[in-house]
Enzyme design. Structure first.
Site, mmCIF file in Angstrom:
data_model
loop_
_atom_site.group_PDB
_atom_site.id
_atom_site.type_symbol
_atom_site.label_atom_id
_atom_site.label_comp_id
_atom_site.label_asym_id
_atom_site.label_seq_id
_atom_site.Cartn_x
_atom_site.Cartn_y
_atom_site.Cartn_z
ATOM 1 C CG ASP A 154 42.415 38.305 40.438
ATOM 2 O OD1 ASP A 154 41.134 38.969 39.849
ATOM 3 O OD2 ASP A 154 42.798 37.472 39.532
HETATM 4 C C1 GLC Z 1 41.098 35.345 38.080
HETATM 5 C C2 GLC Z 1 39.820 35.872 38.574
HETATM 6 C C3 GLC Z 1 40.338 35.747 40.849
HETATM 7 C C4 GLC Z 1 40.949 34.619 40.721
HETATM 8 C C5 GLC Z 1 42.282 34.819 39.766
HETATM 9 C C6 GLC Z 1 42.870 32.896 39.283
HETATM 10 O O1 GLC Z 1 40.943 36.237 36.637
HETATM 11 O O2 GLC Z 1 39.828 37.492 38.956
HETATM 12 O O3 GLC Z 1 39.383 36.162 41.362
HETATM 13 O O4 GLC Z 1 40.720 34.161 42.152
HETATM 14 O O5 GLC Z 1 42.249 34.532 38.275
HETATM 15 O O6 GLC Z 1 41.837 32.270 39.167
#
Ligand code: GLC
Length: 738
Positions: A263
């Site tokens: 993430d």
């Molecule tokens: C965010 C979220 C995740 C998302 C990623 C990219 O922090 O936790 O669900 O897909 O970043 O945007």
């Protein structure tokens, strides 16, 4: 490319090239038209990192993507195409109900269609990967990301996760209009302590495996091409550096062989968790855990080459990750066609086309849960003078907070819908109050999301609304959370409608008792006061692009509500986490049935949620007969037929969702008081009845036993069949073992 060609390519790549394939950067480094969805800490990316990066997050649009891809590939030593990734959670430009609303449809196949449309719009806009479905099981309404989940039940979540993966990916990723799905957040992110986002997750191995892991597995079994690591720790180790979780459970046990992406900044955050000493350590832990792509930290770029050359990690780890990334690009057909479906003309034709809007309207209608409808105040009587009041009467912000590509300009408000499509319905519209009071500060959100009014303006809009309420026979209040009050980093200790709207409700209720509430929210709310003041409550979640039209379809009876709650609505925040599939405890409390003090109960509130999982009313009524079984025992390999007769005892056609729950009386590990195992939707005309049959099989009786394997045990079971999780309509049967 063939596998052999991929291997030859990998072997011909420099270490720098391979390591940079494992790094994801924002599109802004290539193009300034980028959506940023995470914290933009100081990024240490070098020119080389940008030129060799394997994937991009945040760029979209056929023209933009083709421009980036073309110039990037010309410079790349092996002309390897970029992957373009984005959060397409509940639609691209045509925005569908938030996933929690989709869960309420109890119609996974509908979500498959929505995902397919989202994939079509995204693919012609140049995208290859979506960071969806999010399938974190949720039980705590304080956590703002419940809006992204499909709810509290492992079985229902698994069906939706599987359907969404199939909708996004189809049969082959290289097919037209298909994009790769990314099951997230692995794992257990939906159980943060105290409902506070990014907080510690403390789950027993048993609970983790029995409730939280199954829906991820359903997505992986459906062929999800990617999985995303979660921010949280699992048993004290950050998921993103957790080798036991990622290699032991995800890859070895679940058989996932796709791309594992961190993430946003999660690799670096293993340091802040207090797990890794520094960025070098973070790089080692993550790559050893098998994390293939580092989203937005640069830690892989800065460290892996040196670590390999210093012999601190084997190059084989880099090769393994890089090969999975190349294989994903190959499955998408990017080596043959690096632009895939990017097509400016098709963007114009397909995005927000009539067919897509109609599906959005259908999905929205089917997501609305009728929680209360006293005196049949709904559907509205068009002959009665009606006042539509509330900040959602004229708001275009009907999309969930992860609808990052959807635009408010493409949304029709309730007021506009009334004027154009429902003219002559004896309705006046007034805003009545701002969405939020000045005391509510949405940290970090751009100010344009919070309209501000002078005290005079507020007083004036309230006066107008009260005047309208006074003259009206009935009032529909369009109220609820602001769209930005749910989603990432939006945990709330109070889960009520904004105070300024509570005031509006109170003032209107003083002058008109015929109130129906249309409630917008990304999470279950504490509706005790709303329930007292309103004769009807229709939960519409964040309904998406066609939300307003879908709402009028239901308010005027063109569509009879069919949805059911995928997540319990607590009596109050003190009750969370609350969920239907709880354990009995040694001192179960039966409401009103025991005066014994020493029971598992509260002194000040009931144990039961205000509205339970699986609950939802219709404009008609149904009866369900007693449960009949074709036999009262079965052995392994056999099955039992369970059936009920459902009758429409009301005055209009309607659809009921008949739910089957099982309860294992005694087992080597205690079992939930109920577990959803099947459901059927049945549509009946007034006075029509139908027999609804289920087949109970031994695999449905399996659970994580004391032997730490999923198996069934001989004994007595109850089968409940009803219209929500509180049903007492049951029969017993026995499972016999040889
Ligand atoms: C965010 C979220 C995740 C998302 C990623 C990219 O922090 O936790 O669900 O897909 O970043 O945007």
């Amino acid at each position: 490319m063939t596998k052999e060609q991929l291997i030859a390519l990998l072997n011909d790549m420099s270490l720098e090239e391979k390591v940079n394939q494992m790094s994801q950067v924002i599109g802004g480094f290539f193009d300034d038209d980028t959506v940023i969805t995470g914290p933009m800490a100081e990024m240490g990316f070098t020119e080389e990192n940008i030129e060799l990066s394997g994937s991009v997050i945040g760029s979209m649009g056929a023209e933009t993507v083709k421009k980036i891809q073309k110039s990037y590939m010309e410079k790349h030593p092996h002309h390897i195409p970029l992957l373009f990734m984005l959060d397409i959670i509940n639609g691209y430009k045509t925005v569908f109900p938030i996933p929690l609303g989709q869960g309420a449809t109890f119609e996974p196949e509908l979500s498959e269609k929505c995902a397919a449309v989202a994939a079509k719009e995204a693919s012609v806009s140049g995208l290859h990967v979506t960071f969806a479905p999010m399938t974190d099981l949720v039980r705590d309404a304080r956590w703002g990301r419940v809006m992204e989940s499909t709810g509290e039940d492992p079985y229902l979540n698994g069906l939706f996760c599987e359907s969404m993966v199939k909708g996004f990916q189809g049969e082959n990723l290289s097919d037209e209009y298909k994009i790769a799905a990314c099951v997230k957040h692995f794992a257990g992110y939906g159980a943060p302590t105290a409902g506070r986002d990014y907080n510690t997750v403390e789950l027993s191995e048993h609970t983790f495996r029995e409730f939280y892991l199954p829906s991820y597995k359903a997505g992986i079994d459906a062929g999800a091409a990617l999985v995303m690591t979660s921010f949280n720790t699992v048993n004290g180790i950050p998921a993103t550096g957790n080798k036991k979780l990622m290699r032991g459970i995800l890859r070895d046990e679940m058989g996932f062989d796709g791309v594992l992406i961190s993430d946003w900044a999660a690799i670096e955050e293993t340091i802040y968790h207090g797990y890794c000493a520094d960025k070098e350590d973070a790089a080692i832990r993550a790559v050893e855990a098998g994390v293939d792509i580092d989203m937005m930290t640069g830690i892989y770029c800065d460290n892996l080459c040196r670590l390999v050359r210093e012999g601190k990690i084997p190059e084989s780890l880099v090769d393994e990750c890089c090969m999975r990334i190349l294989e994903l690009k190959n499955k998408l057909g990017l080596f043959e066609n690096p632009y895939k479906d990017a097509d400016e003309e098709k963007e114009q034709q397909l995005i927000l086309c009539k067919e897509h809007r109609e599906l959005a309207r259908e999905a929205a209608r089917k997501s609305f849960v009728l929680l209360k409808n006293e005196e049949q105040i709904l559907p509205l009587d068009k002959t009665k003078k009606t006042a539509f009041i509330g900040p959602y009467v004229n708001s275009r912000n009907l999309m969930g907070s992860w609808s990052i590509i959807g635009e408010a300009k493409d949304i029709t408000t309730v007021e506009e819908t009334m004027a154009v499509e429902e003219a002559g319905n004896n309705v006046v519209c007034c805003q009545g109050s701002p969405m939020l009071g000045a005391e509510v500060i949405l940290e970090g959100f751009t100010e344009e999301n919070q309209a501000t009014y002078t005290p005079e303006e507020e007083a004036k809009m309230l006066e107008e609304a009260l005047e309208a309420a006074k003259k009206a026979d009935q009032v529909v209040l369009f109220i609820g959370e602001d769209r930005l009050q749910s989603g990432e980093a939006t945990s709330n200790a109070t889960i009520q409608i904004p105070q300024i709207q509570q005031n509006l409700l109170e003032r209107v209720a003083e002058i008109n008792e015929n109130i129906a509430v249309v409630l917008f929210s990304g999470r279950p709310l504490d509706l005790r006061d709303v329930q007292v003041k309103a004769k009807a409550i229709l939960e519409v979640w964040m309904p998406g692009t066609e939300g307003a039209r879908a709402i009028t379809d239901v308010l005027y009876g063109r569509y009879n509500p069919t949805a059911k709650l995928p997540m319990s609505f607590p009596y109050c925040v003190g009750q969370v986490p609350v969920h239907y599939n709880e354990y009995a405890t040694g001192r179960p409390h039966v409401e009103g049935k025991d005066k014994d003090r020493f029971r598992s109960k509260y002194l000040d509130i009931p144990n039961a949620p205000l509205y339970p999982f699986g609950y939802g009313l219709s404009y008609t009524t149904f009866t369900v007969s007693e449960v009949s079984l074709d036999k009262d025992s079965m052995k392994d390999g056999e099955s039992i037929q369970a059936a009920v007769t459902v009758k429409n005892t009301g005055t209009c056609a309607g659809t009921e969702t008949i739910q089957l729950y099982l309860h294992d009386f005694a087992a080597s590990v205690v079992r939930p008081v109920k577990e959803l195992k099947d459901f059927r939707k049945v549509t009946l005309q007034p006075e029509e009845e139908a027999r609804v049959e289920f087949t109970i099989t031994e695999p449905q009786l399996r659970f994580l036993s004391e032997n730490h394997i999923f198996e069934s045990e001989a004994g007595v079971f109850e089968v409940f069949i009803g219209t929500d999780s509180t049903t007492a309509n049951k029969a017993k049967f026995t499972l016999e073992k040889q």
